[in-house]
Structures are given as C-alpha cells and as structure tokens.
Design a protein around this motif. Structure first.
Motif, PDB file in Angstrom:
ATOM      1  N   PRO A  19      26.535 -13.645   1.792  1.00 55.25           N
ATOM      2  CA  PRO A  19      26.786 -12.286   2.272  1.00 55.25           C
ATOM      3  C   PRO A  19      28.078 -12.134   3.073  1.00 55.25           C
ATOM      4  CG  PRO A  19      25.074 -13.322   3.587  1.00 55.25           C
ATOM      5  CD  PRO A  19      25.388 -14.259   2.449  1.00 55.25           C
ATOM      6  N   PHE A  20      28.563 -13.209   3.670  1.00 55.28           N
ATOM      7  CA  PHE A  20      29.710 -13.085   4.566  1.00 55.28           C
ATOM      8  C   PHE A  20      30.979 -12.582   3.885  1.00 55.28           C
ATOM      9  CE2 PHE A  20      33.253 -14.599   7.185  1.00 55.28           C
ATOM     10  CZ  PHE A  20      32.954 -13.906   8.348  1.00 55.28           C
ATOM     11  N   PRO A  21      31.337 -13.050   2.694  1.00 48.24           N
ATOM     12  CA  PRO A  21      32.553 -12.513   2.068  1.00 48.24           C
ATOM     13  C   PRO A  21      32.465 -11.004   1.796  1.00 48.24           C
ATOM     14  CG  PRO A  21      31.912 -14.541   0.988  1.00 48.24           C
ATOM     15  CD  PRO A  21      30.793 -14.175   1.919  1.00 48.24           C
ATOM     16  N   ARG A  22      31.315 -10.530   1.354  1.00 49.58           N
ATOM     17  CA  ARG A  22      31.172  -9.086   1.107  1.00 49.58           C
ATOM     18  C   ARG A  22      31.244  -8.318   2.426  1.00 49.58           C
ATOM     19  NH1 ARG A  22      30.340  -6.501  -3.293  1.00 49.58           N
ATOM     20  NH2 ARG A  22      29.473  -8.304  -4.344  1.00 49.58           N
ATOM     21  N   ARG A  39      31.696   1.910   2.457  1.00 47.53           N
ATOM     22  CA  ARG A  39      30.293   2.277   2.304  1.00 47.53           C
ATOM     23  C   ARG A  39      29.691   1.623   1.065  1.00 47.53           C
ATOM     24  NH1 ARG A  39      27.328   8.152   1.594  1.00 47.53           N
ATOM     25  NH2 ARG A  39      25.272   7.228   1.417  1.00 47.53           N
ATOM     26  N   ALA A  40      30.422   1.635  -0.031  1.00 45.45           N
ATOM     27  CA  ALA A  40      29.912   1.035  -1.269  1.00 45.45           C
ATOM     28  C   ALA A  40      29.649  -0.460  -1.078  1.00 45.45           C
ATOM     29  CB  ALA A  40      30.892   1.269  -2.412  1.00 45.45           C
ATOM     30  N   MET A  46      23.661  -4.599   1.871  1.00 50.49           N
ATOM     31  CA  MET A  46      22.314  -4.373   2.408  1.00 50.49           C
ATOM     32  C   MET A  46      21.250  -4.428   1.315  1.00 50.49           C
ATOM     33  SD  MET A  46      23.029  -1.609   5.461  1.00 50.49           S
ATOM     34  CE  MET A  46      23.735  -0.388   4.365  1.00 50.49           C
ATOM     35  N   ARG A  47      21.615  -4.052   0.092  1.00 51.44           N
ATOM     36  CA  ARG A  47      20.667  -4.149  -1.020  1.00 51.44           C
ATOM     37  C   ARG A  47      20.403  -5.613  -1.381  1.00 51.44           C
ATOM     38  NH1 ARG A  47      23.395  -2.610  -6.045  1.00 51.44           N
ATOM     39  NH2 ARG A  47      23.828  -4.829  -6.051  1.00 51.44           N
ATOM     40  N   THR A  53      21.760  -8.870   9.156  1.00 54.27           N
ATOM     41  CA  THR A  53      21.716  -7.806  10.149  1.00 54.27           C
ATOM     42  C   THR A  53      23.075  -7.293  10.638  1.00 54.27           C
ATOM     43  OG1 THR A  53      21.348  -9.436  11.891  1.00 54.27           O
ATOM     44  CG2 THR A  53      19.411  -8.386  10.943  1.00 54.27           C
ATOM     45  N   PRO A  54      24.145  -8.088  10.677  1.00 53.01           N
ATOM     46  CA  PRO A  54      25.419  -7.511  11.146  1.00 53.01           C
ATOM     47  C   PRO A  54      25.894  -6.323  10.316  1.00 53.01           C
ATOM     48  CG  PRO A  54      25.597  -9.899  11.075  1.00 53.01           C
ATOM     49  CD  PRO A  54      24.287  -9.525  10.412  1.00 53.01           C
TER      50      PRO A  54
END
Length: 77
Positions: A19-22, A39-40, A46-47, A53-54
């Motif tokens: 998740p960190f790179p995104r 936002r995208a 989040m999906r 959580t960050p």
C-alpha cells in the motif's frame, strides 16, 4: 530522469500488493493540487488495503478540498 510522479507510478505497478507506494502517489497528487487524481488513488488504496489507516485522514482532506473548490465555483455563479 523520470519525474517523481512517474517514479511513483512505476513503483505502484511493480509492487501492487504494497500500500505504501500508492499512498505516496496519492500524496504526491494531493501536494501538486491534482485533487481528482489524488482522490482516485486514495479510493483504490482504501478499497484494496482497507486496513492502511494513514490513507483515511489524507483522503478526507482531499474530499474537503474538493468540496471547498466546488463551493467556491458555486459562489462564482
């Protein structure tokens, strides 16, 4: 030399399960005031990584900024 955004996009493509790179890409868009793109990326983050959580605070900040832009555009009418 590739731009920071290009490097982050490449890192996201190379590490889709991380998740960190995104998150970094979404933050970079946010910091560049490219809010729709931020936002995208936060939506995908989040999906796909609901436990990251960050993302939630910063995604909320992007939504607030987008709403403020919409309000200011409405005020101009």
């Amino acid at each position: 030399m590739p731009s920071r955004l290009e490097m982050l996009k490449q890192f996201v493509a190379a590490h889709p399960a991380d998740p960190f790179p995104r998150y970094g890409l979404a933050q970079e868009y946010k910091n560049a005031a490219r809010l729709a793109e931020a936002r995208a990326e936060f939506d995908v983050l989040m999906r796909d990584h609901a436990d990251y959580t960050p993302a939630y605070l910063h995604a909320g900040n992007v939504l607030v900024a987008l709403a403020a832009l919409g309000d200011s555009a409405s005020d101009a009418d």
